[in-house]
Design a protein around this motif. Structure first.
Motif, PDB file in Angstrom:
ATOM      1  N   UNK A   1       0.811  -1.216   0.000  1.00 33.30           N
ATOM      2  CA  UNK A   1       0.000   0.000   0.000  1.00 33.30           C
ATOM      3  C   UNK A   1       0.843   1.265   0.000  1.00 33.30           C
ATOM      4  N   UNK A   2       0.250   2.299  -0.584  1.00 36.98           N
ATOM      5  CA  UNK A   2       0.851   3.625  -0.495  1.00 36.98           C
ATOM      6  C   UNK A   2       0.420   4.250   0.832  1.00 36.98           C
ATOM      7  N   UNK A   3       1.029   5.366   1.223  1.00 36.09           N
ATOM      8  CA  UNK A   3       0.693   5.974   2.517  1.00 36.09           C
ATOM      9  C   UNK A   3      -0.797   6.298   2.677  1.00 36.09           C
ATOM     10  N   UNK A   4      -1.439   6.704   1.610  1.00 38.14           N
ATOM     11  CA  UNK A   4      -2.874   7.010   1.670  1.00 38.14           C
ATOM     12  C   UNK A   4      -3.667   5.755   2.029  1.00 38.14           C
ATOM     13  N   UNK A   5      -3.361   4.656   1.376  1.00 34.84           N
ATOM     14  CA  UNK A   5      -4.072   3.399   1.630  1.00 34.84           C
ATOM     15  C   UNK A   5      -3.787   2.891   3.043  1.00 34.84           C
ATOM     16  N   UNK A   6      -2.572   3.063   3.511  1.00 35.31           N
ATOM     17  CA  UNK A   6      -2.241   2.637   4.879  1.00 35.31           C
ATOM     18  C   UNK A   6      -3.095   3.406   5.884  1.00 35.31           C
ATOM     19  N   UNK A   7      -3.258   4.694   5.652  1.00 36.60           N
ATOM     20  CA  UNK A   7      -4.101   5.502   6.538  1.00 36.60           C
ATOM     21  C   UNK A   7      -5.538   5.000   6.500  1.00 36.60           C
TER      22      UNK A   7
ATOM     23  N   UNK B   1     -11.408   8.787   2.237  1.00 33.98           N
ATOM     24  CA  UNK B   1     -11.762   7.872   1.150  1.00 33.98           C
ATOM     25  C   UNK B   1     -12.131   8.607  -0.134  1.00 33.98           C
ATOM     26  N   UNK B   2     -12.578   9.847  -0.013  1.00 29.48           N
ATOM     27  CA  UNK B   2     -13.047  10.603  -1.174  1.00 29.48           C
ATOM     28  C   UNK B   2     -11.957  11.441  -1.847  1.00 29.48           C
ATOM     29  N   UNK B   3     -10.743  11.376  -1.358  1.00 33.56           N
ATOM     30  CA  UNK B   3      -9.659  12.136  -1.986  1.00 33.56           C
ATOM     31  C   UNK B   3      -9.431  11.572  -3.386  1.00 33.56           C
ATOM     32  N   UNK B   4      -9.506  12.424  -4.417  1.00 32.41           N
ATOM     33  CA  UNK B   4      -9.311  11.953  -5.787  1.00 32.41           C
ATOM     34  C   UNK B   4      -7.902  11.413  -6.015  1.00 32.41           C
ATOM     35  N   UNK B   5      -7.791  10.434  -6.878  1.00 32.21           N
ATOM     36  CA  UNK B   5      -6.501   9.800  -7.184  1.00 32.21           C
ATOM     37  C   UNK B   5      -5.477  10.832  -7.660  1.00 32.21           C
ATOM     38  N   UNK B   6      -5.887  11.778  -8.471  1.00 30.90           N
ATOM     39  CA  UNK B   6      -4.958  12.798  -8.979  1.00 30.90           C
ATOM     40  C   UNK B   6      -4.362  13.615  -7.826  1.00 30.90           C
ATOM     41  N   UNK B   7      -5.171  13.922  -6.829  1.00 32.50           N
ATOM     42  CA  UNK B   7      -4.672  14.681  -5.684  1.00 32.50           C
ATOM     43  C   UNK B   7      -3.693  13.858  -4.853  1.00 32.50           C
ATOM     44  N   UNK B   8      -3.966  12.557  -4.721  1.00 35.41           N
ATOM     45  CA  UNK B   8      -3.030  11.690  -3.994  1.00 35.41           C
ATOM     46  C   UNK B   8      -1.686  11.658  -4.707  1.00 35.41           C
ATOM     47  N   UNK B   9      -1.719  11.484  -6.023  1.00 33.13           N
ATOM     48  CA  UNK B   9      -0.479  11.416  -6.795  1.00 33.13           C
ATOM     49  C   UNK B   9       0.302  12.723  -6.698  1.00 33.13           C
TER      50      UNK B   9
END
Length: 137
Positions: free
Chosen positions: A21-27, A121-129
């Motif tokens: 997992x990436x840090x977002x998924x770990x959270x 959970x609603x953070x868009x993928x583009x913003x995570x990247x």
């Protein structure tokens, strides 16, 4: 016996998710695990199974403490400060719930955690990247 097998299977599944997992998924995983443990603790208190409330409360407390300790105040600014205060409030309330055997307080903490998890959970993928690129990940 059956429950033990389910728990072991779940632990392996979570470990596999965390390993890739990436840090977002770990959270997300941490928040979900905290919510699950809070629900178990609440159920124990409601059933007057006070002996078994401690472990899930301790796990949830540990996770919330970890979430609190990983806040980035330099990048997170006011939001990080607000989350810090909210996590601290949750920890205080969980301590009170444990002492008083009060399921309503545990439910209160669940009610505080759910909107945070939902927003995460609603953070868009583009913003995570974009966030990972800014951090050099």
């Amino acid at each position: 016996m059956y429950q033990k097998g389910i728990n072991q299977y779940r632990q392996v599944g979570v470990k596999d998710q965390v390993a890739t997992a990436d840090p977002h998924r770990i959270t997300q995983i941490l928040m979900q695990t905290a919510l699950e443990n809070l629900a178990v603790a609440k159920g124990c208190i409601e059933r007057a199974d006070f002996q078994n409330k401690g472990k899930p409360l301790a796990k949830a407390t540990s996770i919330i403490t970890s979430l609190k300790n990983t806040l980035d105040f330099d990048r997170g600014g006011e939001i990080a400060g607000n989350l810090n205060d909210l996590y601290e409030f949750m920890l205080t309330r969980l301590s009170e719930a444990s002492i008083a055997n009060d399921a309503a307080i545990v439910e209160e903490v669940i009610g505080l955690m759910l909107p945070i998890k939902s927003a995460w959970d609603q953070i868009p993928e583009a913003d995570k990247q974009q966030a990972y690129q800014m951090r050099g990940e």
